[in-house]
Design a protein around this motif. Structure first.
Motif, PDB file in Angstrom:
ATOM      1  N   GLU A 177      55.456 -12.189  39.449  1.00  0.00           N
ATOM      2  CA  GLU A 177      55.624 -10.883  38.822  1.00  0.00           C
ATOM      3  C   GLU A 177      54.340 -10.549  38.075  1.00  0.00           C
ATOM      4  OE1 GLU A 177      59.634 -10.331  36.846  1.00  0.00           O
ATOM      5  OE2 GLU A 177      59.621 -12.514  37.145  1.00  0.00           O
ATOM      6  N   PHE A 178      53.694  -9.464  38.470  1.00  0.00           N
ATOM      7  CA  PHE A 178      52.484  -8.999  37.801  1.00  0.00           C
ATOM      8  C   PHE A 178      52.921  -7.942  36.793  1.00  0.00           C
ATOM      9  CE2 PHE A 178      51.238 -10.735  41.828  1.00  0.00           C
ATOM     10  CZ  PHE A 178      50.029 -11.373  41.594  1.00  0.00           C
ATOM     11  N   MET A 179      52.949  -8.318  35.521  1.00  0.00           N
ATOM     12  CA  MET A 179      53.508  -7.463  34.491  1.00  0.00           C
ATOM     13  C   MET A 179      52.514  -6.377  34.077  1.00  0.00           C
ATOM     14  SD  MET A 179      56.297  -9.102  34.493  1.00  0.00           S
ATOM     15  CE  MET A 179      57.153  -8.180  33.213  1.00  0.00           C
ATOM     16  N   ASP A 180      53.050  -5.168  33.912  1.00  0.00           N
ATOM     17  CA  ASP A 180      52.235  -4.042  33.456  1.00  0.00           C
ATOM     18  C   ASP A 180      50.887  -4.052  34.164  1.00  0.00           C
ATOM     19  OD1 ASP A 180      51.351  -1.873  31.973  1.00  0.00           O
ATOM     20  OD2 ASP A 180      50.636  -3.110  30.315  1.00  0.00           O
ATOM     21  N   PRO A 181      50.879  -3.926  35.500  1.00  0.00           N
ATOM     22  CA  PRO A 181      49.648  -4.164  36.250  1.00  0.00           C
ATOM     23  C   PRO A 181      48.564  -3.119  36.084  1.00  0.00           C
ATOM     24  CG  PRO A 181      51.353  -3.325  37.700  1.00  0.00           C
ATOM     25  CD  PRO A 181      52.012  -3.600  36.373  1.00  0.00           C
ATOM     26  N   ALA A 182      48.897  -1.956  35.541  1.00  0.00           N
ATOM     27  CA  ALA A 182      47.874  -0.922  35.376  1.00  0.00           C
ATOM     28  C   ALA A 182      46.895  -1.309  34.281  1.00  0.00           C
ATOM     29  CB  ALA A 182      48.524   0.413  35.050  1.00  0.00           C
ATOM     30  N   GLY A 190      38.269   3.145  32.113  1.00  0.00           N
ATOM     31  CA  GLY A 190      38.726   4.197  31.233  1.00  0.00           C
ATOM     32  C   GLY A 190      40.091   3.984  30.638  1.00  0.00           C
ATOM     33  N   GLY A 191      40.702   2.828  30.835  1.00  0.00           N
ATOM     34  CA  GLY A 191      41.977   2.529  30.200  1.00  0.00           C
ATOM     35  C   GLY A 191      43.144   3.285  30.782  1.00  0.00           C
ATOM     36  N   SER A 192      43.101   3.638  32.073  1.00  0.00           N
ATOM     37  CA  SER A 192      44.172   4.403  32.688  1.00  0.00           C
ATOM     38  C   SER A 192      44.451   3.875  34.077  1.00  0.00           C
ATOM     39  CB  SER A 192      43.787   5.886  32.764  1.00  0.00           C
ATOM     40  OG  SER A 192      44.711   6.609  33.545  1.00  0.00           O
ATOM     41  N   MET A 193      45.733   3.993  34.506  1.00  0.00           N
ATOM     42  CA  MET A 193      46.057   3.609  35.866  1.00  0.00           C
ATOM     43  C   MET A 193      45.254   4.441  36.860  1.00  0.00           C
ATOM     44  SD  MET A 193      49.669   3.670  37.955  1.00  0.00           S
ATOM     45  CE  MET A 193      50.611   3.203  36.527  1.00  0.00           C
ATOM     46  N   PHE A 194      45.127   5.729  36.552  1.00  0.00           N
ATOM     47  CA  PHE A 194      44.311   6.627  37.362  1.00  0.00           C
ATOM     48  C   PHE A 194      43.127   7.085  36.499  1.00  0.00           C
ATOM     49  CE2 PHE A 194      48.641   6.998  39.062  1.00  0.00           C
ATOM     50  CZ  PHE A 194      48.409   6.665  40.385  1.00  0.00           C
ATOM     51  N   PRO A 195      41.989   6.417  36.613  1.00  0.00           N
ATOM     52  CA  PRO A 195      40.860   6.697  35.727  1.00  0.00           C
ATOM     53  C   PRO A 195      40.402   8.154  35.730  1.00  0.00           C
ATOM     54  CG  PRO A 195      40.492   4.657  36.904  1.00  0.00           C
ATOM     55  CD  PRO A 195      41.708   5.285  37.508  1.00  0.00           C
ATOM     56  N   THR A 196      40.591   8.850  36.841  1.00  0.00           N
ATOM     57  CA  THR A 196      40.185  10.249  36.893  1.00  0.00           C
ATOM     58  C   THR A 196      41.261  11.178  36.358  1.00  0.00           C
ATOM     59  OG1 THR A 196      41.082  10.651  39.112  1.00  0.00           O
ATOM     60  CG2 THR A 196      38.852   9.733  38.972  1.00  0.00           C
ATOM     61  N   GLY A 197      42.462  10.653  36.145  1.00  0.00           N
ATOM     62  CA  GLY A 197      43.583  11.481  35.706  1.00  0.00           C
ATOM     63  C   GLY A 197      44.353  12.109  36.846  1.00  0.00           C
ATOM     64  N   ASN A 198      43.941  11.826  38.086  1.00  0.00           N
ATOM     65  CA  ASN A 198      44.585  12.415  39.257  1.00  0.00           C
ATOM     66  C   ASN A 198      45.068  11.334  40.211  1.00  0.00           C
ATOM     67  OD1 ASN A 198      43.698  15.071  38.389  1.00  0.00           O
ATOM     68  ND2 ASN A 198      41.673  14.507  39.169  1.00  0.00           N
ATOM     69  N   ASN A 217      43.882   1.756  39.194  1.00  0.00           N
ATOM     70  CA  ASN A 217      43.543   0.531  38.496  1.00  0.00           C
ATOM     71  C   ASN A 217      44.835  -0.227  38.209  1.00  0.00           C
ATOM     72  OD1 ASN A 217      41.710  -1.233  37.338  1.00  0.00           O
ATOM     73  ND2 ASN A 217      40.618   0.417  36.323  1.00  0.00           N
ATOM     74  N   ALA A 218      45.327  -0.925  39.211  1.00  0.00           N
ATOM     75  CA  ALA A 218      46.559  -1.701  39.075  1.00  0.00           C
ATOM     76  C   ALA A 218      46.417  -2.949  39.928  1.00  0.00           C
ATOM     77  CB  ALA A 218      47.768  -0.894  39.516  1.00  0.00           C
ATOM     78  N   GLY A 219      46.530  -4.117  39.312  1.00  0.00           N
ATOM     79  CA  GLY A 219      46.252  -5.349  40.042  1.00  0.00           C
ATOM     80  C   GLY A 219      44.769  -5.597  40.104  1.00  0.00           C
ATOM     81  N   ALA A 317      43.557 -10.722  55.921  1.00  0.00           N
ATOM     82  CA  ALA A 317      44.977 -10.402  55.695  1.00  0.00           C
ATOM     83  C   ALA A 317      45.038  -9.326  54.616  1.00  0.00           C
ATOM     84  CB  ALA A 317      45.755 -11.656  55.304  1.00  0.00           C
ATOM     85  N   MET A 318      45.442  -9.722  53.391  1.00  0.00           N
ATOM     86  CA  MET A 318      45.421  -8.782  52.271  1.00  0.00           C
ATOM     87  C   MET A 318      45.266  -9.556  50.975  1.00  0.00           C
ATOM     88  SD  MET A 318      45.267  -5.758  51.194  1.00  0.00           S
ATOM     89  CE  MET A 318      45.540  -4.978  52.777  1.00  0.00           C
ATOM     90  N   MET A 319      44.334  -9.119  50.150  1.00  0.00           N
ATOM     91  CA  MET A 319      44.158  -9.729  48.838  1.00  0.00           C
ATOM     92  C   MET A 319      45.437  -9.495  48.028  1.00  0.00           C
ATOM     93  SD  MET A 319      41.515  -7.852  50.151  1.00  0.00           S
ATOM     94  CE  MET A 319      41.014  -6.484  49.121  1.00  0.00           C
ATOM     95  N   GLY A 320      45.841 -10.503  47.261  1.00  0.00           N
ATOM     96  CA  GLY A 320      47.066 -10.359  46.476  1.00  0.00           C
ATOM     97  C   GLY A 320      46.975  -9.248  45.455  1.00  0.00           C
ATOM     98  N   THR A 321      45.808  -9.125  44.816  1.00  0.00           N
ATOM     99  CA  THR A 321      45.644  -8.070  43.820  1.00  0.00           C
ATOM    100  C   THR A 321      45.673  -6.696  44.473  1.00  0.00           C
ATOM    101  OG1 THR A 321      43.273  -8.493  43.999  1.00  0.00           O
ATOM    102  CG2 THR A 321      44.418  -9.403  42.087  1.00  0.00           C
ATOM    103  N   ALA A 322      45.107  -6.580  45.664  1.00  0.00           N
ATOM    104  CA  ALA A 322      45.155  -5.309  46.387  1.00  0.00           C
ATOM    105  C   ALA A 322      46.583  -4.996  46.802  1.00  0.00           C
ATOM    106  CB  ALA A 322      44.239  -5.346  47.599  1.00  0.00           C
ATOM    107  N   ALA A 323      47.367  -6.043  47.106  1.00  0.00           N
ATOM    108  CA  ALA A 323      48.781  -5.819  47.420  1.00  0.00           C
ATOM    109  C   ALA A 323      49.515  -5.237  46.218  1.00  0.00           C
ATOM    110  CB  ALA A 323      49.438  -7.130  47.863  1.00  0.00           C
ATOM    111  N   VAL A 324      49.150  -5.691  45.017  1.00  0.00           N
ATOM    112  CA  VAL A 324      49.720  -5.113  43.792  1.00  0.00           C
ATOM    113  C   VAL A 324      49.347  -3.643  43.694  1.00  0.00           C
ATOM    114  CG1 VAL A 324      49.657  -5.170  41.263  1.00  0.00           C
ATOM    115  CG2 VAL A 324      49.782  -7.310  42.554  1.00  0.00           C
ATOM    116  N   ALA A 325      48.077  -3.336  43.978  1.00  0.00           N
ATOM    117  CA  ALA A 325      47.643  -1.938  43.954  1.00  0.00           C
ATOM    118  C   ALA A 325      48.391  -1.109  44.983  1.00  0.00           C
ATOM    119  CB  ALA A 325      46.136  -1.860  44.197  1.00  0.00           C
ATOM    120  N   ILE A 326      48.623  -1.684  46.167  1.00  0.00           N
ATOM    121  CA  ILE A 326      49.364  -0.983  47.217  1.00  0.00           C
ATOM    122  C   ILE A 326      50.790  -0.703  46.774  1.00  0.00           C
ATOM    123  CG2 ILE A 326      50.332  -1.224  49.548  1.00  0.00           C
ATOM    124  CD1 ILE A 326      47.761  -2.939  50.161  1.00  0.00           C
TER     125      ILE A 326
END
Length: 397
Positions: A177-182, A190-198, A217-219, A317-326
């Motif tokens: 479980e990747f907690m609060d992944p953003a 920039g401290g945001s899940m979506f750094p651009t705000g979009n 920015n998650a995982g 295959a797929m990076m685990g952190t990228a899988a979190v982002a997906i």
């Protein structure tokens, strides 16, 4: 002429998910490598066999791919509510640097088992048979990972029947479980899940054009683009991308443009020393294809297709952190990942990657009008491949 003798350092070589890495206990490292800095980096470079102009890492433990040029340092955590601190170093193959800017989601699966087997977890917490929950502080990105490790006869269970595409043999399942992944760290865009705000932006890429992009920015910081926008279908395998120097240069240009837009770097030249992050991935709607193993993946088996690059080449295959982002992006309506999966709100997706398929879940909700993801969930496996001592020349660091 005097020659420095080799020294011995206790270490364990582990597979975690679809990656392999050399694990160390912090207290076992030579004193000058127990703190961040040039000595630590030089030591880990020598352990892995980098920099290697031949790109083979013959004189080290690396396997000459981004998935096998990895190091991990584990220490007892001083952070309340956590068992161990987990520090990940992505070692460049042909350049003299170690990238500490992100996590390895695949090797995260091996941290819990390593912690239990190496005395970081109190014996009273380890059942004869059952599961141990290990709370991990991911020190690179300042996040919590909760690992559920199976125990049989008082020992970490490593063998089993859990199959993971991209790994040849089955093993025991480790749930993560990747907690609060953003991201919430200022250095993480920039401290945001979506750094651009979009959730979707027009990304201007020099020499390529303007691409629709979801920069999340998650995982791990990841730039998602549509496969068709760059002439691909999403069914590509490594040979289709990694043998094409022009394509690899294009992806690096996209990665640099995205890193600038996300605030991860201030100048394009900085991208050369920040190879591990951000990642670039391209997505497409489901289609049938033959995976790298020859296994047939049918369009009906998956919700979408994703291909991702790591350290400059397409991942096998797929990076685990990228899988979190997906998983995170898929749970948020309107992102390119979500749209490729059919749109709408969803708690999990199964995506196709070069080696097969992977399922990842994410819990998303709106808070004050903003999307918040409380955790991303997936299963991997881990196994000790070798344990003992690493030897390096005493004057190598």
């Amino acid at each position: 002429m005097a020659h420095a003798p080799q020294i011995k350092i206790p270490a364990t070589y582990l597979r975690g998910g679809t990656s392999k890495g050399v694990f160390f206990r912090l207290q076992d490292l030579p004193e000058r490598a127990q703190v961040p800095g040039a000595a630590r980096d030089a030591l880990l470079l020598r352990v892995i066999g980098s920099p290697d102009p031949y790109a083979k890492q013959i004189d080290g433990m690396g396997g000459a791919t981004s998935s096998t040029s990895k190091t991990v340092i584990i220490s007892q955590s001083t952070r309340p509510g956590h068992d161990v601190d987990y520090l990940f170093g992505q070692v460049s193959i042909d350049s003299p640097f170690v990238d500490w800017s992100g996590n390895c989601g695949n090797l995260s699966a091996a941290v819990g088992p390593f912690a239990i087997s190496n005395g970081f977890i109190e014996a009273s917490r380890i059942p004869r048979n059952g599961t141990v929950t290990v709370r991990i502080w991911q020190a690179n990105i300042g996040k919590t990972i909760v690992s559920h490790v199976p125990i049989t006869d008082g020992q970490v269970q490593e063998t089993g029947d859990f199959e993971l595409d991209g790994v040849t043999f089955p093993a025991a399942e480790v749930q993560l479980e990747f907690m609060d992944p953003a991201a919430d760290e200022p250095d993480a865009g920039g401290g945001s899940m979506f750094p651009t705000g979009n959730v979707v932006d027009d990304l201007v890429v020099p020499g390529v054009g303007t691409l629709k992009a979801t920069m999340i920015n998650a995982g791990i910081p990841t730039i998602f683009i549509n496969a068709e926008a760059i002439g691909y279908t999403g069914t590509e395998l490594q040979r289709d991308i990694n043998s094409d120097a022009k394509a690899l240069a294009m992806f690096e240009t996209i990665r640099t443009a995205g890193a600038l837009r996300m605030g991860l770097i201030k100048d394009a030249s900085e991208a050369k020393t920040r190879q591990h992050t951000p990642k670039v991935a391209f997505v497409a709607r489901p289609a049938s294809y033959a995976a790298s193993s020859g296994k047939q993946v049918e369009a009906g088996d998956v919700d979408l297709l994703v291909r991702a690059l790591s350290m400059g080449v397409l991942h096998h295959a797929m990076m685990g952190t990228a899988a979190v982002a997906i998983g995170t992006a898929a749970s948020i309506p309107g992102t390119l990942v979500n749209l490729a999966a059919g749109g709408g709100e969803r708690e999990a997706v199964r995506f196709g990657h070069p080696s097969g398929t992977l399922r990842v879940g994410a819990e998303a909700k709106r808070v004050d009008g903003e999307w918040v993801v409380t955790k991303a969930i997936m299963s991997r496996s881990a196994r000790v491949l070798m344990e003992g001592w690493i030897r390096v020349p005493g004057d190598a660091f």
